[in-house]
Design a protein around this motif. Sequence first.
Motif, PDB file in Angstrom:
ATOM      1  N   GLU A  72      32.100  31.329  43.021  1.00  0.00           N
ATOM      2  CA  GLU A  72      31.477  32.752  42.484  1.00  0.00           C
ATOM      3  C   GLU A  72      30.089  32.666  42.050  1.00  0.00           C
ATOM      4  O   GLU A  72      29.327  33.761  42.286  1.00  0.00           O
ATOM      5  N   ASP A 106      40.003  41.834  39.146  1.00  0.00           N
ATOM      6  CA  ASP A 106      39.786  41.310  40.620  1.00  0.00           C
ATOM      7  C   ASP A 106      39.185  42.152  41.525  1.00  0.00           C
ATOM      8  O   ASP A 106      38.426  41.702  42.512  1.00  0.00           O
ATOM      9  N   HIS A 137      35.400  41.572  40.999  1.00  0.00           N
ATOM     10  CA  HIS A 137      34.918  40.289  41.737  1.00  0.00           C
ATOM     11  C   HIS A 137      34.881  40.342  43.195  1.00  0.00           C
ATOM     12  O   HIS A 137      34.263  39.847  44.029  1.00  0.00           O
ATOM     13  N   GLN A 138      36.049  40.962  43.436  1.00  0.00           N
ATOM     14  CA  GLN A 138      36.330  40.807  45.082  1.00  0.00           C
ATOM     15  C   GLN A 138      35.192  41.697  45.829  1.00  0.00           C
ATOM     16  O   GLN A 138      34.781  41.424  46.799  1.00  0.00           O
ATOM     17  N   ALA A 195      31.772  39.718  46.127  1.00  0.00           N
ATOM     18  CA  ALA A 195      32.309  38.855  47.386  1.00  0.00           C
ATOM     19  C   ALA A 195      31.794  39.438  48.652  1.00  0.00           C
ATOM     20  O   ALA A 195      31.234  39.090  49.664  1.00  0.00           O
ATOM     21  N   TRP A 206      36.562  34.937  48.636  1.00  0.00           N
ATOM     22  CA  TRP A 206      37.481  35.475  47.850  1.00  0.00           C
ATOM     23  C   TRP A 206      39.132  35.184  48.058  1.00  0.00           C
ATOM     24  O   TRP A 206      39.650  35.149  47.228  1.00  0.00           O
TER      25      TRP A 206
END
Length: 236
Positions: free
Chosen positions: A101, A144, A147-148, A151, A160
């Motif tokens: 990440e 989630d 963060h996805q 990506a 991811w």
Amino acid sequence: MSIVNAMSLPRPVLLNNLPVNQQVYRHLRKEIVECVIPPGSLLSEKETASRFGVSRQPVREAFIKLAESGLVVIRPQRGTLVRRISVRQVNDGRFIRSAIECAIARRAAENVTPEDLAALEQLLNQQKLAAQNQNAVEFLALDDQFHQKIAEIAGCPMAWETIENIKAAMDRVRFLTLREVSPPPGLIIQHYRIFDALASGNPDEAEAATRSHLLLLRNTMVPVDQQNPDWFEHEE
């Protein structure tokens, strides 16, 4: 060790357009992560199949995938045991996730567009609403998605997918820490630091903010372990 009465749990509604084994896996993973099915529980293949209204084959396949994720141990003729939370798996997963990440954050800072920032800001607003409503399940899902999305901005959707495959043990700790150890408002502040670094197009700041955010898990695992000692395993 406790035996889970599968029929006492809600019967999920399965969709016709998705493979049954994947849906069974997703439902069981969610219940294990959220400790609806606590560590140390025994799962019956037959009872789980009855609960979902499916044959035993997709349940068997779901159990195998849960085992690959480190959530259960399949014991022939004895049942499937929900693993206690492995401290080693949590630490290994955090290390791998941080490496991936942080690289994603650097690239995202170089690629981000105004439309991307608007999408991230919308997710942050939804996180604040979930936190106000004390909805831990919804907050983790939005976490989630945040963060996805980063990506995706970096052009690394497969990265991811890799993270999802190794973060099951981490997710169990994340869920346990939300109420007292690392409540959502503090996590949202950290998300805004990542957002601000992306908005400024600064790869160094984006990496640093991401690293600091993911380091929190290591610091919060000790109090959670102390509060729930029977739910953790410490390998030599």
